[in-house]
Design a protein around this motif. Structure first.
Motif, PDB file in Angstrom:
ATOM      1  N   ILE A  61       0.869  -1.165   0.000  1.00 12.51           N
ATOM      2  CA  ILE A  61       0.000   0.000   0.000  1.00 12.51           C
ATOM      3  C   ILE A  61       0.909   1.219   0.000  1.00 12.51           C
ATOM      4  O   ILE A  61       1.839   1.323   0.795  1.00 12.51           O
ATOM      5  CB  ILE A  61      -0.937  -0.012   1.216  1.00 12.51           C
ATOM      6  CG1 ILE A  61      -1.925  -1.179   1.103  1.00 12.51           C
ATOM      7  CG2 ILE A  61      -1.673   1.315   1.349  1.00 12.51           C
ATOM      8  CD1 ILE A  61      -2.763  -1.404   2.340  1.00 12.51           C
ATOM      9  N   LEU A  77      -3.080   7.890  -2.487  1.00  7.40           N
ATOM     10  CA  LEU A  77      -3.057   6.579  -1.844  1.00  7.40           C
ATOM     11  C   LEU A  77      -3.401   5.531  -2.893  1.00  7.40           C
ATOM     12  O   LEU A  77      -4.431   5.627  -3.557  1.00  7.40           O
ATOM     13  CB  LEU A  77      -4.083   6.539  -0.705  1.00  7.40           C
ATOM     14  CG  LEU A  77      -4.354   5.174  -0.046  1.00  7.40           C
ATOM     15  CD1 LEU A  77      -3.118   4.667   0.687  1.00  7.40           C
ATOM     16  CD2 LEU A  77      -5.539   5.283   0.913  1.00  7.40           C
ATOM     17  N   VAL A  91      -3.639   1.240  -3.707  1.00  8.58           N
ATOM     18  CA  VAL A  91      -3.725  -0.112  -3.160  1.00  8.58           C
ATOM     19  C   VAL A  91      -3.390  -1.092  -4.288  1.00  8.58           C
ATOM     20  O   VAL A  91      -4.051  -1.080  -5.334  1.00  8.58           O
ATOM     21  CB  VAL A  91      -5.129  -0.389  -2.599  1.00  8.58           C
ATOM     22  CG1 VAL A  91      -5.221  -1.805  -2.049  1.00  8.58           C
ATOM     23  CG2 VAL A  91      -5.487   0.631  -1.523  1.00  8.58           C
ATOM     24  N   ARG A 123      -5.847  -3.188  -6.494  1.00  4.49           N
ATOM     25  CA  ARG A 123      -6.841  -2.465  -7.291  1.00  4.49           C
ATOM     26  C   ARG A 123      -6.244  -1.933  -8.585  1.00  4.49           C
ATOM     27  O   ARG A 123      -6.841  -1.072  -9.237  1.00  4.49           O
ATOM     28  CB  ARG A 123      -7.421  -1.314  -6.482  1.00  4.49           C
ATOM     29  CG  ARG A 123      -8.152  -1.760  -5.233  1.00  4.49           C
ATOM     30  CD  ARG A 123      -8.722  -0.569  -4.519  1.00  4.49           C
ATOM     31  NE  ARG A 123      -9.170  -0.937  -3.191  1.00  4.49           N
ATOM     32  CZ  ARG A 123      -9.518  -0.074  -2.252  1.00  4.49           C
ATOM     33  NH1 ARG A 123      -9.466   1.215  -2.515  1.00  4.49           N
ATOM     34  NH2 ARG A 123      -9.904  -0.486  -1.067  1.00  4.49           N
ATOM     35  N   GLU A 151      -6.572   7.271  -4.764  1.00  2.00           N
ATOM     36  CA  GLU A 151      -7.349   8.395  -4.255  1.00  2.00           C
ATOM     37  C   GLU A 151      -6.381   9.541  -4.031  1.00  2.00           C
ATOM     38  O   GLU A 151      -5.266   9.336  -3.555  1.00  2.00           O
ATOM     39  CB  GLU A 151      -8.033   8.028  -2.941  1.00  2.00           C
ATOM     40  CG  GLU A 151      -8.998   6.864  -3.043  1.00  2.00           C
ATOM     41  CD  GLU A 151      -9.580   6.502  -1.684  1.00  2.00           C
ATOM     42  OE1 GLU A 151     -10.118   7.395  -1.008  1.00  2.00           O
ATOM     43  OE2 GLU A 151      -9.477   5.334  -1.304  1.00  2.00           O
ATOM     44  N   ARG A 154      -8.568   7.390   5.949  1.00  2.00           N
ATOM     45  CA  ARG A 154      -8.696   6.483   4.806  1.00  2.00           C
ATOM     46  C   ARG A 154      -7.566   5.469   4.791  1.00  2.00           C
ATOM     47  O   ARG A 154      -7.789   4.278   4.533  1.00  2.00           O
ATOM     48  CB  ARG A 154      -8.702   7.306   3.511  1.00  2.00           C
ATOM     49  CG  ARG A 154      -8.915   6.469   2.271  1.00  2.00           C
ATOM     50  CD  ARG A 154     -10.229   5.726   2.322  1.00  2.00           C
ATOM     51  NE  ARG A 154     -10.431   4.884   1.163  1.00  2.00           N
ATOM     52  CZ  ARG A 154     -11.084   3.736   1.188  1.00  2.00           C
ATOM     53  NH1 ARG A 154     -11.589   3.277   2.326  1.00  2.00           N
ATOM     54  NH2 ARG A 154     -11.246   3.032   0.088  1.00  2.00           N
ATOM     55  N   LEU A 155      -6.340   5.919   5.087  1.00  2.00           N
ATOM     56  CA  LEU A 155      -5.194   5.016   5.132  1.00  2.00           C
ATOM     57  C   LEU A 155      -5.393   3.954   6.196  1.00  2.00           C
ATOM     58  O   LEU A 155      -5.183   2.753   5.936  1.00  2.00           O
ATOM     59  CB  LEU A 155      -3.921   5.805   5.404  1.00  2.00           C
ATOM     60  CG  LEU A 155      -2.657   4.975   5.681  1.00  2.00           C
ATOM     61  CD1 LEU A 155      -2.288   4.124   4.472  1.00  2.00           C
ATOM     62  CD2 LEU A 155      -1.506   5.901   6.066  1.00  2.00           C
ATOM     63  N   VAL A 177      -7.931   1.399   5.043  1.00  2.00           N
ATOM     64  CA  VAL A 177      -7.412   0.478   4.032  1.00  2.00           C
ATOM     65  C   VAL A 177      -6.441  -0.523   4.653  1.00  2.00           C
ATOM     66  O   VAL A 177      -6.450  -1.715   4.304  1.00  2.00           O
ATOM     67  CB  VAL A 177      -6.730   1.264   2.895  1.00  2.00           C
ATOM     68  CG1 VAL A 177      -5.927   0.339   1.998  1.00  2.00           C
ATOM     69  CG2 VAL A 177      -7.780   2.012   2.079  1.00  2.00           C
ATOM     70  N   ASP A 233      -8.548  -3.063   6.353  1.00  2.00           N
ATOM     71  CA  ASP A 233      -9.341  -3.877   5.426  1.00  2.00           C
ATOM     72  C   ASP A 233      -9.026  -3.428   4.010  1.00  2.00           C
ATOM     73  O   ASP A 233      -9.676  -2.523   3.470  1.00  2.00           O
ATOM     74  CB  ASP A 233     -10.829  -3.707   5.715  1.00  2.00           C
ATOM     75  CG  ASP A 233     -11.702  -4.536   4.781  1.00  2.00           C
ATOM     76  OD1 ASP A 233     -11.149  -5.309   3.969  1.00  2.00           O
ATOM     77  OD2 ASP A 233     -12.934  -4.390   4.841  1.00  2.00           O
ATOM     78  N   PRO A 234      -8.026  -4.027   3.353  1.00  2.00           N
ATOM     79  CA  PRO A 234      -7.617  -3.589   2.023  1.00  2.00           C
ATOM     80  C   PRO A 234      -8.718  -3.670   0.974  1.00  2.00           C
ATOM     81  O   PRO A 234      -8.588  -3.063  -0.088  1.00  2.00           O
ATOM     82  CB  PRO A 234      -6.477  -4.556   1.676  1.00  2.00           C
ATOM     83  CG  PRO A 234      -5.986  -5.042   2.999  1.00  2.00           C
ATOM     84  CD  PRO A 234      -7.179  -5.113   3.878  1.00  2.00           C
ATOM     85  N   ASP A 235      -9.804  -4.396   1.234  1.00  2.00           N
ATOM     86  CA  ASP A 235     -10.861  -4.526   0.249  1.00  2.00           C
ATOM     87  C   ASP A 235     -11.927  -3.438   0.374  1.00  2.00           C
ATOM     88  O   ASP A 235     -12.855  -3.403  -0.437  1.00  2.00           O
ATOM     89  CB  ASP A 235     -11.539  -5.900   0.383  1.00  2.00           C
ATOM     90  CG  ASP A 235     -10.580  -7.024   0.028  1.00  2.00           C
ATOM     91  OD1 ASP A 235      -9.774  -6.835  -0.902  1.00  2.00           O
ATOM     92  OD2 ASP A 235     -10.632  -8.085   0.688  1.00  2.00           O
ATOM     93  N   ARG A 236     -11.804  -2.569   1.378  1.00  2.00           N
ATOM     94  CA  ARG A 236     -12.869  -1.578   1.560  1.00  2.00           C
ATOM     95  C   ARG A 236     -12.727  -0.419   0.589  1.00  2.00           C
ATOM     96  O   ARG A 236     -11.713  -0.214  -0.010  1.00  2.00           O
ATOM     97  CB  ARG A 236     -12.965  -1.085   2.991  1.00  2.00           C
ATOM     98  CG  ARG A 236     -12.076  -0.181   3.591  1.00  2.00           C
ATOM     99  CD  ARG A 236     -12.271   0.176   5.015  1.00  2.00           C
ATOM    100  NE  ARG A 236     -12.950   1.449   5.152  1.00  2.00           N
ATOM    101  CZ  ARG A 236     -12.977   2.110   6.286  1.00  2.00           C
ATOM    102  NH1 ARG A 236     -12.382   1.651   7.349  1.00  2.00           N
ATOM    103  NH2 ARG A 236     -13.624   3.246   6.385  1.00  2.00           N
TER     104      ARG A 236
END
Length: 215
Positions: A69, A129, A131, A134, A141, A205-206, A209, A212-215
């Motif tokens: 990340i 940011l 991930v 994705r 973002e 937000r960081l 993530v 929960d990296p999938d959020r």
């Protein structure tokens, strides 16, 4: 995910002062890595026309190359009397990347005849940011923050870097002390600066993530 788990983030920089600044802001919630802490990868030049474009490109590249990340910022100084320049060219305004002394000398020369009332400026930070899981897709973002102030007529202070010795924040003028950004203690600067503001906006937000990296 392909990264090494929650609790750490890669800040796509080799600037030790930026790394220390982020680590101070996140405290012990997150371990901050720099580019020196991960395997080397080819770094694309910054060719974006805006801070946001450069930050997003750096974050996506770092996340894709390392599986971490990643955060990346593109920061710079905008000066009203120079029509918003040096802007995205801030780090190489005098021609060589990262030559703070030359950049500051050139800026002072360009503003030599500009009266005090027209020396308004702002530091700008775009923070992205990314991930890795994705990419491609909605991978990044970007948030933007600004720190208004003015350009002084001489360099003052030993802290900070870049244009800090020339930049007098609006808060310093409001307090009546006229201290430059380089005369602020690190904690004072963190509370006021463009990068500090962007990081605080991004921190929820960081942390989300990382949890929960999938959020």
């Amino acid at each position: 995910m392909s990264g090494t788990g929650a609790g750490r983030v890669l800040l796509a920089t080799r600037n030790a002062k930026k790394l220390a600044e982020l680590q101070r802001l996140v405290g012990d919630q997150v371990t901050v890595l720099g580019l020196a802490d991960v395997p080397e990868f080819p770094e694309e030049p910054e060719t974006g026309a805006t801070f946001e474009e450069n930050a997003a490109a750096k974050a996506v590249q770092a996340a894709a190359a390392t599986g971490e990340i990643a955060l990346a910022d593109d920061s710079g100084l905008t000066v009203a009397a120079l029509n918003g320049m040096p802007g995205v060219l801030s780090a190489r305004w005098a021609g060589r990347h990262g030559d703070d002394a030359a950049n500051n000398a050139l800026l002072l020369a360009q503003l030599r005849d500009v009266p005090d009332g027209r020396r308004g400026a702002a530091f700008v930070c775009a923070l992205a940011l990314a991930v890795p899981d994705r990419i491609p897709g909605p991978a990044v973002e970007v948030l933007r923050a600004e720190w208004p102030g003015r350009i002084d007529r001489e360099e003052r202070g030993e802290h900070g870097f870049g244009y800090d010795p020339l930049f007098v924040p609006a808060e310093s003028d409001a307090a009546g002390d006229g201290r430059s950004s380089a005369e602020l203690q690190p904690a004072e600067k963190d509370a006021l600066s463009h990068r500090g503001r962007a990081l605080r906006l991004m921190l929820p937000r960081l942390l989300g993530v990382l949890a929960d990296p999938d959020r």
